[in-house]
Design a protein around this motif. Structure first.
Motif, PDB file in Angstrom:
ATOM      1  N   TYR A 166      -5.740 -14.314   3.103  1.00  0.00           N
ATOM      2  CA  TYR A 166      -6.427 -15.589   2.955  1.00  0.00           C
ATOM      3  C   TYR A 166      -7.402 -15.813   4.102  1.00  0.00           C
ATOM      4  CZ  TYR A 166      -2.869 -16.529  -0.461  1.00  0.00           C
ATOM      5  OH  TYR A 166      -2.064 -16.482  -1.550  1.00  0.00           O
ATOM      6  N   ASN A 209      10.161 -16.197   9.221  1.00  0.00           N
ATOM      7  CA  ASN A 209      11.209 -16.611   8.291  1.00  0.00           C
ATOM      8  C   ASN A 209      12.630 -16.517   8.836  1.00  0.00           C
ATOM      9  OD1 ASN A 209       9.107 -17.015   6.621  1.00  0.00           O
ATOM     10  ND2 ASN A 209       9.583 -15.359   5.205  1.00  0.00           N
ATOM     11  N   GLN A 230       3.918 -16.463  13.080  1.00  0.00           N
ATOM     12  CA  GLN A 230       4.966 -15.719  12.374  1.00  0.00           C
ATOM     13  C   GLN A 230       4.990 -14.286  12.876  1.00  0.00           C
ATOM     14  OE1 GLN A 230       3.209 -16.804   8.485  1.00  0.00           O
ATOM     15  NE2 GLN A 230       5.007 -18.077   8.115  1.00  0.00           N
ATOM     16  N   LEU A 234       5.855  -7.835   2.274  1.00  0.00           N
ATOM     17  CA  LEU A 234       6.500  -9.016   1.712  1.00  0.00           C
ATOM     18  C   LEU A 234       7.980  -8.771   1.403  1.00  0.00           C
ATOM     19  CD1 LEU A 234       5.238 -11.747   1.070  1.00  0.00           C
ATOM     20  CD2 LEU A 234       5.061 -11.023  -1.316  1.00  0.00           C
ATOM     21  N   ARG A 262      10.416  -8.934   4.262  1.00  0.00           N
ATOM     22  CA  ARG A 262      10.546 -10.157   5.047  1.00  0.00           C
ATOM     23  C   ARG A 262      11.845 -10.871   4.730  1.00  0.00           C
ATOM     24  NH1 ARG A 262       4.666 -12.698   4.263  1.00  0.00           N
ATOM     25  NH2 ARG A 262       3.559 -10.894   5.080  1.00  0.00           N
ATOM     26  N   GLY A 291      13.949 -13.698   3.656  1.00  0.00           N
ATOM     27  CA  GLY A 291      13.648 -14.862   2.833  1.00  0.00           C
ATOM     28  C   GLY A 291      14.275 -16.119   3.403  1.00  0.00           C
ATOM     29  N   ILE A 292      13.670 -17.237   3.089  1.00  0.00           N
ATOM     30  CA  ILE A 292      14.261 -18.531   3.447  1.00  0.00           C
ATOM     31  C   ILE A 292      15.092 -18.984   2.253  1.00  0.00           C
ATOM     32  CG2 ILE A 292      13.768 -20.910   4.083  1.00  0.00           C
ATOM     33  CD1 ILE A 292      11.150 -19.952   5.271  1.00  0.00           C
ATOM     34  N   GLN A 293      16.400 -19.034   2.445  1.00  0.00           N
ATOM     35  CA  GLN A 293      17.311 -19.343   1.331  1.00  0.00           C
ATOM     36  C   GLN A 293      17.880 -20.764   1.364  1.00  0.00           C
ATOM     37  OE1 GLN A 293      18.480 -15.932   2.555  1.00  0.00           O
ATOM     38  NE2 GLN A 293      18.031 -14.746   0.735  1.00  0.00           N
ATOM     39  N   GLY A 321       2.354 -25.707   7.880  1.00  0.00           N
ATOM     40  CA  GLY A 321       1.638 -24.783   8.745  1.00  0.00           C
ATOM     41  C   GLY A 321       0.359 -25.390   9.280  1.00  0.00           C
ATOM     42  N   ASN A 324      14.037 -21.901  -5.298  1.00  0.00           N
ATOM     43  CA  ASN A 324      13.298 -20.922  -4.508  1.00  0.00           C
ATOM     44  C   ASN A 324      12.451 -19.939  -5.311  1.00  0.00           C
ATOM     45  OD1 ASN A 324      14.498 -22.153  -2.399  1.00  0.00           O
ATOM     46  ND2 ASN A 324      15.860 -20.464  -1.856  1.00  0.00           N
ATOM     47  N   GLU A 338       8.520 -19.452  -4.422  1.00  0.00           N
ATOM     48  CA  GLU A 338       7.962 -18.156  -4.027  1.00  0.00           C
ATOM     49  C   GLU A 338       6.863 -17.712  -4.990  1.00  0.00           C
ATOM     50  OE1 GLU A 338       8.038 -16.394  -1.458  1.00  0.00           O
ATOM     51  OE2 GLU A 338       7.172 -14.510  -2.161  1.00  0.00           O
ATOM     52  N   LEU A 379       3.686 -20.014  -4.251  1.00  0.00           N
ATOM     53  CA  LEU A 379       3.069 -20.095  -2.920  1.00  0.00           C
ATOM     54  C   LEU A 379       1.707 -19.396  -2.870  1.00  0.00           C
ATOM     55  CD1 LEU A 379       5.886 -19.815  -0.235  1.00  0.00           C
ATOM     56  CD2 LEU A 379       4.035 -21.498  -0.284  1.00  0.00           C
ATOM     57  N   PRO A 380       1.601 -18.168  -3.389  1.00  0.00           N
ATOM     58  CA  PRO A 380       0.292 -17.510  -3.304  1.00  0.00           C
ATOM     59  C   PRO A 380      -0.805 -18.196  -4.118  1.00  0.00           C
ATOM     60  CG  PRO A 380       2.047 -15.921  -3.731  1.00  0.00           C
ATOM     61  CD  PRO A 380       2.633 -17.282  -3.936  1.00  0.00           C
ATOM     62  N   LYS A 381      -0.411 -19.115  -4.995  1.00  0.00           N
ATOM     63  CA  LYS A 381      -1.401 -19.804  -5.813  1.00  0.00           C
ATOM     64  C   LYS A 381      -1.748 -21.187  -5.259  1.00  0.00           C
ATOM     65  CE  LYS A 381       1.108 -17.917  -9.814  1.00  0.00           C
ATOM     66  NZ  LYS A 381       0.655 -16.521  -9.777  1.00  0.00           N
ATOM     67  N   HIS A 384      17.222 -16.549  -4.337  1.00  0.00           N
ATOM     68  CA  HIS A 384      15.934 -15.921  -4.094  1.00  0.00           C
ATOM     69  C   HIS A 384      15.372 -16.508  -2.798  1.00  0.00           C
ATOM     70  CE1 HIS A 384      11.871 -14.541  -4.648  1.00  0.00           C
ATOM     71  NE2 HIS A 384      12.236 -13.898  -5.737  1.00  0.00           N
ATOM     72  N   GLY A 385      14.975 -15.651  -1.913  1.00  0.00           N
ATOM     73  CA  GLY A 385      14.387 -16.150  -0.679  1.00  0.00           C
ATOM     74  C   GLY A 385      12.909 -16.463  -0.850  1.00  0.00           C
ATOM     75  N   ILE A 386      12.436 -17.373  -0.030  1.00  0.00           N
ATOM     76  CA  ILE A 386      10.994 -17.646   0.003  1.00  0.00           C
ATOM     77  C   ILE A 386      10.395 -16.751   1.086  1.00  0.00           C
ATOM     78  CG2 ILE A 386       9.244 -19.402   0.397  1.00  0.00           C
ATOM     79  CD1 ILE A 386      11.250 -21.475  -0.510  1.00  0.00           C
ATOM     80  N   GLN A 387       9.574 -15.804   0.672  1.00  0.00           N
ATOM     81  CA  GLN A 387       9.031 -14.815   1.608  1.00  0.00           C
ATOM     82  C   GLN A 387       7.569 -15.057   1.994  1.00  0.00           C
ATOM     83  OE1 GLN A 387      10.834 -12.707  -1.006  1.00  0.00           O
ATOM     84  NE2 GLN A 387      12.380 -11.805   0.308  1.00  0.00           N
ATOM     85  N   SER A 388       6.797 -15.571   1.054  1.00  0.00           N
ATOM     86  CA  SER A 388       5.339 -15.652   1.261  1.00  0.00           C
ATOM     87  C   SER A 388       4.948 -16.828   2.141  1.00  0.00           C
ATOM     88  CB  SER A 388       4.629 -15.771  -0.090  1.00  0.00           C
ATOM     89  OG  SER A 388       4.910 -14.646  -0.885  1.00  0.00           O
ATOM     90  N   THR A 389       5.670 -16.991   3.218  1.00  0.00           N
ATOM     91  CA  THR A 389       5.461 -18.182   4.042  1.00  0.00           C
ATOM     92  C   THR A 389       4.198 -18.092   4.885  1.00  0.00           C
ATOM     93  OG1 THR A 389       6.891 -17.221   5.690  1.00  0.00           O
ATOM     94  CG2 THR A 389       7.899 -18.777   4.170  1.00  0.00           C
ATOM     95  N   ASP A 390       3.529 -16.931   4.894  1.00  0.00           N
ATOM     96  CA  ASP A 390       2.225 -16.868   5.557  1.00  0.00           C
ATOM     97  C   ASP A 390       1.267 -17.894   4.952  1.00  0.00           C
ATOM     98  OD1 ASP A 390       2.790 -14.933   3.428  1.00  0.00           O
ATOM     99  OD2 ASP A 390       0.655 -14.481   3.507  1.00  0.00           O
ATOM    100  N   VAL A 391       1.485 -18.224   3.678  1.00  0.00           N
ATOM    101  CA  VAL A 391       0.614 -19.193   3.012  1.00  0.00           C
ATOM    102  C   VAL A 391       0.720 -20.580   3.665  1.00  0.00           C
ATOM    103  CG1 VAL A 391       0.082 -20.280   0.794  1.00  0.00           C
ATOM    104  CG2 VAL A 391       0.824 -17.896   0.868  1.00  0.00           C
ATOM    105  N   PHE A 392       1.876 -20.863   4.276  1.00  0.00           N
ATOM    106  CA  PHE A 392       1.999 -22.149   4.967  1.00  0.00           C
ATOM    107  C   PHE A 392       0.919 -22.285   6.038  1.00  0.00           C
ATOM    108  CE2 PHE A 392       6.045 -22.268   2.930  1.00  0.00           C
ATOM    109  CZ  PHE A 392       6.360 -23.605   2.815  1.00  0.00           C
TER     110      PHE A 392
END
Lengths: 337, 337
Positions: free
Chosen positions: A57, A225, A246, A254, A257, A259-261, A275, B225, B229, B232-234, B258-266
């Motif tokens: 991004y 994470n 991060q 990905l 990484r 995950g945040i659960q 963020g 979650n 996840e 997030l990329p959208k 399911h973990g939330i991994q794509s937290t770079d988007v934050f």
């Protein structure tokens, strides 16, 4: 002039051989432009997210392109009367001895009359310090009596955030760092209430719980994470998670990484996670910089720097960031004052 | 009177045999109390988080304890002059035919002169509808021209949020639901721009991207979650994720979530994610209820209800929520009007 380009996309941890120093012809400023000779240059962990050759991004870095970064420098040639020769500036000139500036983008004159090292303008008075300021105050909605946990706390962003929290009346400021030396500095110099060496503490979860038995109002996180997941169950009602950096995730694909659960805490404790990219706050930089410069002058805001000498040291200085080698802001002297 | 208690802690999906109906003596109100005879009772997916026998921030339910929930009822005996016999109220009386109320906690008189079905006061004008309202407006910071994605969109929370967004000038409102019938209702009755049947669409990621090529300003999520996840990329710049419910996560142990991994988007998109429990907004309920009642009267806010008959049906009605069986708000008639 010289600059450093990306030679290979980074897979996992970046290596010094992913970069190459090149000698190029010094460009001449065209109408409205000016040439800045850099004195200091920064290496920034956030740059890692642009080096994987994948869509990003923030814009993926192309191979052969000069690395981005921030600088303190002096105008050496100018076709722009607002930026005359001899003026000291901070700018986004990158890993290079010189840059052409247009007067737009990240660029500011360095105010006179402040007796501070020039390198501070890419440190506590630059992007890292401002990220600490706006991360804590705007995104973290800091309030006196908050309990604040800062990760990568001896780094320039974390150390600034923690000291600002303490100065603002935080009930408790705890830092996590990667050496006993850093932890000592956090307590003795930066005024943190407590510091945890994550490399030696054994059970980090338990260490955080013990240090913060009443929980966390603000997690100011520079790690990623794993740390968010670890702290979520310890968040207090209406807690805020500031996603400032991060560093543990930048080099991970990905799927690898953490995950945040424990996201049930978002509901049960009404947690907010947000963020920031500090340039969104550019309009408010002058006020923040004035306030922080005053704090530095009064000894209320400490800065730890690691100084490197010469443009050629930048790849090493950068790659070391991801091994936790750095202690404070890494700045590279790339030209004489 | 009768009530329904928790007989066994739930492991995974709750089963009707985890509950038991009991006949008990109808209590008499003491000084300051009053007895409400329930007419309607609600089953709420959020209750699941209290049924695992593990610590829970919302307070674990004890075995043998009556299940909590919301009701419409009529005061049948009173030792509190503010709540005289014959008054219609909404209250938190649980899975029961009667409850003793003290005048505190979740309790409100039902205003006269509105020609609405009484069950609406535990639906669109109760906790689910209010969660849609405050989730969208306070937590989601809804703005006209936002692009909004709602999950569990045919449920009472999601359907309210989506319709409020549409009425408020959203550029686009897309719903995700679990049957073609629900999707048709979302578009034809509730005015959503688009609806996706997640059970038949094949590639849900692609379906969302196709429906929302410009991305998502607000993800109003009731699922958990996996959905966060996925989206997030959208997310668009400054996007908001409203954590309203987590129906897919309630029955899963932490490690299986399911973990939330794509937290770079934050960081890159400055995303904010925040949960809510609607009782925090209690002070503002009257204004929201007036506005929503007016919208219902004008036909601008549709409500889909599934009515069950008799207290004994509550375990089945509840357990079906976690299989996606429900279409709209499940309400149970437990007494005569």
């Amino acid at each position: 002039m010289q600059h450093i380009v990306l030679k290979s996309y980074c897979d996992g941890l970046p290596k010094p051989t992913d970069f190459a120093l090149e000698e190029i012809e010094t460009p001449k400023p065209e109408d409205g432009q000016f040439l800045v000779r850099h004195i200091w240059a920064s290496v920034d962990p956030g740059s890692r997210s642009r080096l994987s050759g994948r869509d990003s991004y923030t814009g993926a870095q192309a191979l052969g392109e000069a690395m981005g970064g921030f600088n303190v420098g002096i105008v050496e040639a100018s076709e722009n009367s607002d930026w005359p020769v001899g003026k000291l500036v901070t700018c986004a000139g990158g890993w290079a001895t010189h840059s052409i500036q247009t007067g737009r983008g990240f660029l500011a004159p360095i105010p006179k009359g402040l007796d501070l090292p020039l390198s501070y303008w890419i440190g506590v008075l630059g992007v890292p310090g401002l990220t600490g300021w706006f991360g804590l105050k705007r995104v973290g909605v800091f309030k006196p009596a908050d309990r604040v946990l800062v990760t990568s706390a001896a780094g320039p962003v974390g150390a600034t955030a923690g000291q600002l929290a303490k100065a603002g009346g935080a009930r408790q400021v705890v830092g996590i760092a990667g050496s006993d030396e850093k932890c000592r500095w956090l307590i003795k110099e930066a005024g943190f209430d407590h510091a945890i060496n994550y490399k030696t503490t054994g059970d980090l979860d338990a260490a955080i719980s013990e240090a913060m038995p009443k929980g966390i109002d603000i997690l100011f996180d520079n790690v990623g994470n794993t740390m968010v997941e670890r702290c979520l169950p310890k968040m207090r009602l209406n807690g805020r998670i500031v996603v400032s950096g991060q560093v543990a995730d930048y080099s991970l694909p990905l799927a690898e990484r953490h995950g945040i659960q424990s996201t049930d805490v978002f509901i049960t404790r009404r947690v907010r996670m947000e963020g920031l990219v500090v340039f969104d706050d550019a309009r408010d930089f002058p006020d923040a910089l004035t306030a922080m410069a005053n704090m530095i002058a009064k000894g209320e805001l400490q800065l730890k720097e690691e100084r490197f000498d010469g443009l050629a040291t930048m790849p090493d200085a950068f790659c070391g960031l991801f091994k936790g080698e750095n202690f404070g802001r890494r700045v590279v002297k790339v030209g004489e004052e």
